[in-house]
Scaffold this active site. Structure first.
Site, PDB file in Angstrom:
ATOM      1  N   GLY A  46       0.831  -1.197   0.000  1.00 51.15           N
ATOM      2  CA  GLY A  46       0.000   0.000   0.000  1.00 51.15           C
ATOM      3  C   GLY A  46       0.862   1.243   0.000  1.00 51.15           C
ATOM      4  O   GLY A  46       2.023   1.206   0.417  1.00 51.15           O
ATOM      5  N   GLN A  51       3.064   9.946   1.185  1.00 49.24           N
ATOM      6  CA  GLN A  51       4.339   9.226   1.148  1.00 49.24           C
ATOM      7  C   GLN A  51       5.158   9.538  -0.096  1.00 49.24           C
ATOM      8  O   GLN A  51       6.339   9.199  -0.164  1.00 49.24           O
ATOM      9  CB  GLN A  51       4.102   7.712   1.221  1.00 49.24           C
ATOM     10  CG  GLN A  51       3.524   7.267   2.559  1.00 49.24           C
ATOM     11  CD  GLN A  51       3.370   5.770   2.577  1.00 49.24           C
ATOM     12  OE1 GLN A  51       2.364   5.237   2.141  1.00 49.24           O
ATOM     13  NE2 GLN A  51       4.375   5.063   3.073  1.00 49.24           N
ATOM     14  N   CYS A  88       5.923  -0.189   7.079  1.00 48.26           N
ATOM     15  CA  CYS A  88       5.556   0.958   6.237  1.00 48.26           C
ATOM     16  C   CYS A  88       6.747   1.330   5.365  1.00 48.26           C
ATOM     17  O   CYS A  88       7.881   1.356   5.857  1.00 48.26           O
ATOM     18  CB  CYS A  88       5.171   2.131   7.142  1.00 48.26           C
ATOM     19  SG  CYS A  88       4.709   3.621   6.249  1.00 48.26           S
ATOM     20  N   LEU A  89       6.485   1.626   4.103  1.00 48.12           N
ATOM     21  CA  LEU A  89       7.576   2.000   3.200  1.00 48.12           C
ATOM     22  C   LEU A  89       8.263   3.294   3.649  1.00 48.12           C
ATOM     23  O   LEU A  89       9.407   3.540   3.275  1.00 48.12           O
ATOM     24  CB  LEU A  89       7.052   2.153   1.763  1.00 48.12           C
ATOM     25  CG  LEU A  89       6.581   0.862   1.083  1.00 48.12           C
ATOM     26  CD1 LEU A  89       5.976   1.173  -0.288  1.00 48.12           C
ATOM     27  CD2 LEU A  89       7.720  -0.142   0.947  1.00 48.12           C
ATOM     28  N   HIS A 130      -4.362   1.338   7.612  1.00 43.98           N
ATOM     29  CA  HIS A 130      -3.004   1.894   7.604  1.00 43.98           C
ATOM     30  C   HIS A 130      -2.890   3.055   6.615  1.00 43.98           C
ATOM     31  O   HIS A 130      -2.371   4.124   6.948  1.00 43.98           O
ATOM     32  CB  HIS A 130      -2.010   0.777   7.262  1.00 43.98           C
ATOM     33  CG  HIS A 130      -0.573   1.207   7.170  1.00 43.98           C
ATOM     34  ND1 HIS A 130       0.390   0.767   8.035  1.00 43.98           N
ATOM     35  CD2 HIS A 130       0.056   2.055   6.312  1.00 43.98           C
ATOM     36  CE1 HIS A 130       1.557   1.331   7.708  1.00 43.98           C
ATOM     37  NE2 HIS A 130       1.374   2.108   6.659  1.00 43.98           N
ATOM     38  N   GLU A 131      -3.406   2.838   5.397  1.00 46.27           N
ATOM     39  CA  GLU A 131      -3.259   3.870   4.360  1.00 46.27           C
ATOM     40  C   GLU A 131      -4.148   5.082   4.639  1.00 46.27           C
ATOM     41  O   GLU A 131      -3.737   6.220   4.416  1.00 46.27           O
ATOM     42  CB  GLU A 131      -3.547   3.282   2.969  1.00 46.27           C
ATOM     43  CG  GLU A 131      -2.634   2.130   2.558  1.00 46.27           C
ATOM     44  CD  GLU A 131      -1.147   2.384   2.744  1.00 46.27           C
ATOM     45  OE1 GLU A 131      -0.720   3.554   2.664  1.00 46.27           O
ATOM     46  OE2 GLU A 131      -0.420   1.419   3.010  1.00 46.27           O
TER      47      GLU A 131
HETATM   48 CO    CO Z   1       2.613   3.313   5.530  1.00 47.85          CO
END
Ligand code: CO
Length: 154
Positions: A46, A51, A88-89, A130-131
């Site tokens: 995601g 981000q 998380c990225l 999360h997103e």
């Molecule tokens: Co994230």
């Protein structure tokens, strides 16, 4: 399409609230295309627009069942509890245990501005939560009941 730079924890843009999308134009479509490409390239499940440095309510998700694009997503129903690990990225190399609903219903718009309703359980429910949190400036670390060492994860 282009791969965009993923903003990392510590950048204040990740802590800001994203704006509602009102124009469903070519610019939005390019953002969605770039976000999907960026997510796949980074092997994420995601990605939210903040981000990639864009404060718009735009999310892409793929937990293995195909690409989901969400514009202006809102959780309208949540049921149950599911404790699981999350990363998380924007927070590379860190993992935490977060309690999420086991089922959620999301109302959003597609890239053309049409209303869509989606249901998710388990991993997909977790990804939705999360997103959508990213759009409020919330990171999973804020909610984690504890952080875990990657070697603890199977
Ligand atoms: Co994230």
């Amino acid at each position: 399409m282009a791969i965009r730079n993923i903003v990392k924890e510590g950048d204040e843009i990740l802590r800001k609230k994203s704006r509602v999308v009102v124009k469903f134009d070519e610019r939005l479509h390019t953002l969605l295309d770039d976000m999907a490409q960026t997510m796949y390239e980074a092997h994420g499940v995601g990605l939210a627009a903040p981000q990639v440095g864009i404060l718009k309510r735009v999310v892409v998700i793929d937990v293995g069942d195909g690409l989901i694009e969400l514009v202006n997503p809102v959780i309208v129903e949540a049921k149950g509890k599911n404790e699981g690990s999350e990363g998380c990225l924007s927070v590379p190399g860190e993992w935490g245990i977060v309690v999420r609903p086991s089922k959620v219903k999301v109302k959003a718009q597609n890239r053309y501005g049409e209303e869509i309703i989606l249901k998710g359980t388990d991993l997909l429910a977790r990804a939705f939560c999360h997103e959508i949190d990213h759009l409020e400036g919330i990171l999973f670390k804020d909610l984690a009941i504890r952080m875990v060492d990657p070697s603890e994860l199977e």
